[in-house]
Write a protein that holds these residues in place. Structure first.
Motif, PDB file in Angstrom:
ATOM      1  N   VAL A 168       0.882  -1.170   0.000  1.00 26.19           N
ATOM      2  CA  VAL A 168       0.000   0.000   0.000  1.00 26.19           C
ATOM      3  C   VAL A 168       0.913   1.211   0.000  1.00 26.19           C
ATOM      4  N   LEU A 169       0.884   1.963  -1.085  1.00 28.77           N
ATOM      5  CA  LEU A 169       1.791   3.096  -1.261  1.00 28.77           C
ATOM      6  C   LEU A 169       1.017   4.403  -1.201  1.00 28.77           C
ATOM      7  N   PHE A 170       1.331   5.223  -0.194  1.00 28.58           N
ATOM      8  CA  PHE A 170       0.736   6.550  -0.059  1.00 28.58           C
ATOM      9  C   PHE A 170       1.614   7.567  -0.773  1.00 28.58           C
ATOM     10  N   CYS A 171       0.993   8.592  -1.352  1.00 29.83           N
ATOM     11  CA  CYS A 171       1.754   9.591  -2.104  1.00 29.83           C
ATOM     12  C   CYS A 171       2.017  10.860  -1.301  1.00 29.83           C
ATOM     13  N   PHE A 172       0.998  11.406  -0.629  1.00 29.04           N
ATOM     14  CA  PHE A 172       1.119  12.691   0.040  1.00 29.04           C
ATOM     15  C   PHE A 172       1.007  12.538   1.557  1.00 29.04           C
ATOM     16  N   GLU A 173       1.864  13.265   2.267  1.00 33.34           N
ATOM     17  CA  GLU A 173       1.781  13.301   3.733  1.00 33.34           C
ATOM     18  C   GLU A 173       1.668  14.733   4.248  1.00 33.34           C
ATOM     19  N   GLU A 174       2.544  15.621   3.773  1.00 37.40           N
ATOM     20  CA  GLU A 174       2.609  16.971   4.347  1.00 37.40           C
ATOM     21  C   GLU A 174       1.506  17.867   3.805  1.00 37.40           C
ATOM     22  N   VAL A 175       0.846  18.578   4.713  1.00 35.96           N
ATOM     23  CA  VAL A 175      -0.143  19.603   4.369  1.00 35.96           C
ATOM     24  C   VAL A 175       0.316  20.877   5.073  1.00 35.96           C
ATOM     25  N   ARG A 176       0.867  21.804   4.345  1.00 36.57           N
ATOM     26  CA  ARG A 176       1.519  22.967   4.971  1.00 36.57           C
ATOM     27  C   ARG A 176       0.573  23.788   5.814  1.00 36.57           C
ATOM     28  N   SER A 177      -0.673  23.927   5.390  1.00 34.50           N
ATOM     29  CA  SER A 177      -1.616  24.732   6.153  1.00 34.50           C
ATOM     30  C   SER A 177      -2.227  23.967   7.320  1.00 34.50           C
ATOM     31  N   ARG A 178      -2.003  22.653   7.390  1.00 27.71           N
ATOM     32  CA  ARG A 178      -2.534  21.832   8.478  1.00 27.71           C
ATOM     33  C   ARG A 178      -1.411  20.952   9.031  1.00 27.71           C
ATOM     34  N   PRO A 179      -0.453  21.539   9.733  1.00 27.34           N
ATOM     35  CA  PRO A 179       0.671  20.741  10.248  1.00 27.34           C
ATOM     36  C   PRO A 179       0.234  19.615  11.163  1.00 27.34           C
ATOM     37  N   GLU A 180      -0.913  19.754  11.820  1.00 25.64           N
ATOM     38  CA  GLU A 180      -1.386  18.671  12.684  1.00 25.64           C
ATOM     39  C   GLU A 180      -1.772  17.448  11.867  1.00 25.64           C
ATOM     40  N   TRP A 181      -2.244  17.645  10.627  1.00 25.26           N
ATOM     41  CA  TRP A 181      -2.507  16.508   9.750  1.00 25.26           C
ATOM     42  C   TRP A 181      -1.200  15.828   9.363  1.00 25.26           C
TER      43      TRP A 181
END
Length: 281
Positions: A39-52
């Motif tokens: 299972v390969l995820f592509c995105f992790e970082e959300v700059r406007s939602r660092p808690e995510w």
């Protein structure tokens, strides 16, 4: 139907599931999660939602299934940036424009650049002997621009790697127009599998524990989901074809909303900078 939604163990075939964001895998592919090898995820970082961002990293580190990996890319935050009534397809996914509903870190430039990052990362990860790959459908399930982009990136690396490409059957009132563009030329080469609500609820609790569950609070899993083998239509083939059953969702589309006063839109933008509340454990 002559197709299996998973991969047969012991026959030398390996299957991978590629999804844009953590929680996509269980929302659209719960029937496959126990069967695929990766299972390969592509995105992790959300700059406007660092808690995510932090929540996703902790959730993946605590993931209850084996074979999980991530490209750890930064989201472009272009959600709702496409004109879903008249979507314009591009090489990178969809044409997007900043609007009143945009996330603070909306970036068309990052969206375009992410396509090449995805191609490179997927080209490396999927070159490890996978014969079948599952990913988002071309209309992005309920209508997410990054889901469409991930589909296009997987499709772009397929010719060199030679794997079978399969997509899911979720759609919504928002993505319906784009979905209709893919009806002609589809055939009845699809597989149906029972979803796994128990695993779904387990993973929902995991994401909630770390404050990064992004879907409805009261979501109820469908009993079954279908997977269509994606293939190009050869020149001269009939323009009509069979289409698989759709799991149809009702979501709030931008055109469903009443006009919002400017002061309220500004207040909504400011609220996006505040940290989201973390659900009680």
């Amino acid at each position: 139907m002559g197709a299996s939604p998973g991969t047969a163990r012991g026959d030398g075939r390996r299957a991978a599931l590629v999804v844009a964001h953590p929680d996509d895998e269980v929302l659209w592919f719960s029937s496959l999660l126990r069967d695929v090898d990766l299972v390969l995820f592509c995105f992790e970082e959300v700059r406007s939602r660092p808690e995510w961002t932090e929540g996703r990293r902790r959730a993946l580190a605590d993931y209850p299934l084996p074979g999980v990996d991530s490209l750890r890319l930064t989201e472009s935050e272009v959600f709702n940036g496409a004109d879903w009534r008249r979507p314009e397809c591009t090489e990178q996914g969809l044409a997007v424009t900043r609007n009143d509903d945009s996330f603070p870190a909306f970036s068309e430039a990052v969206y375009r650049a992410n396509f090449e990052r995805l191609r490179r990362g997927l080209g490396e990860r999927l070159a490890q002997g996978f014969t079948r790959v599952y990913t988002h459908n071309p209309w992005g399930e309920y209508g997410h621009e990054e889901h469409v982009q991930v589909y296009r990136a997987v499709k772009a690396v397929q010719p060199a790697l030679g794997f079978e490409l399969w997509v899911d059957n979720y759609c919504s009132n928002k993505s319906h127009e784009l979905m209709l563009r893919y009806v002609n030329g589809f055939h009845s080469d699809y597989a149906t599998a029972a979803t796994d609500p128990g695993l779904g609820e387990q993973l929902e609790r995991l994401y909630r524990r770390y404050g990064c569950w992004t879907w409805f609070d009261d979501y109820v899993w469908f009993t079954h989901e279908c997977f269509q083998r994606d293939r190009d239509v050869a020149r001269g083939e009939p323009v009509a074809g069979h289409f698989f059953p759709l799991n149809y969702l009702r979501v709030e589309a931008p055109w469903d909303r009443e006009p919002v006063p400017r002061w309220r839109r500004v207040a909504g933008q400011l609220r996006r900078y505040l940290p989201a509340p973390v659900p009680a454990r």
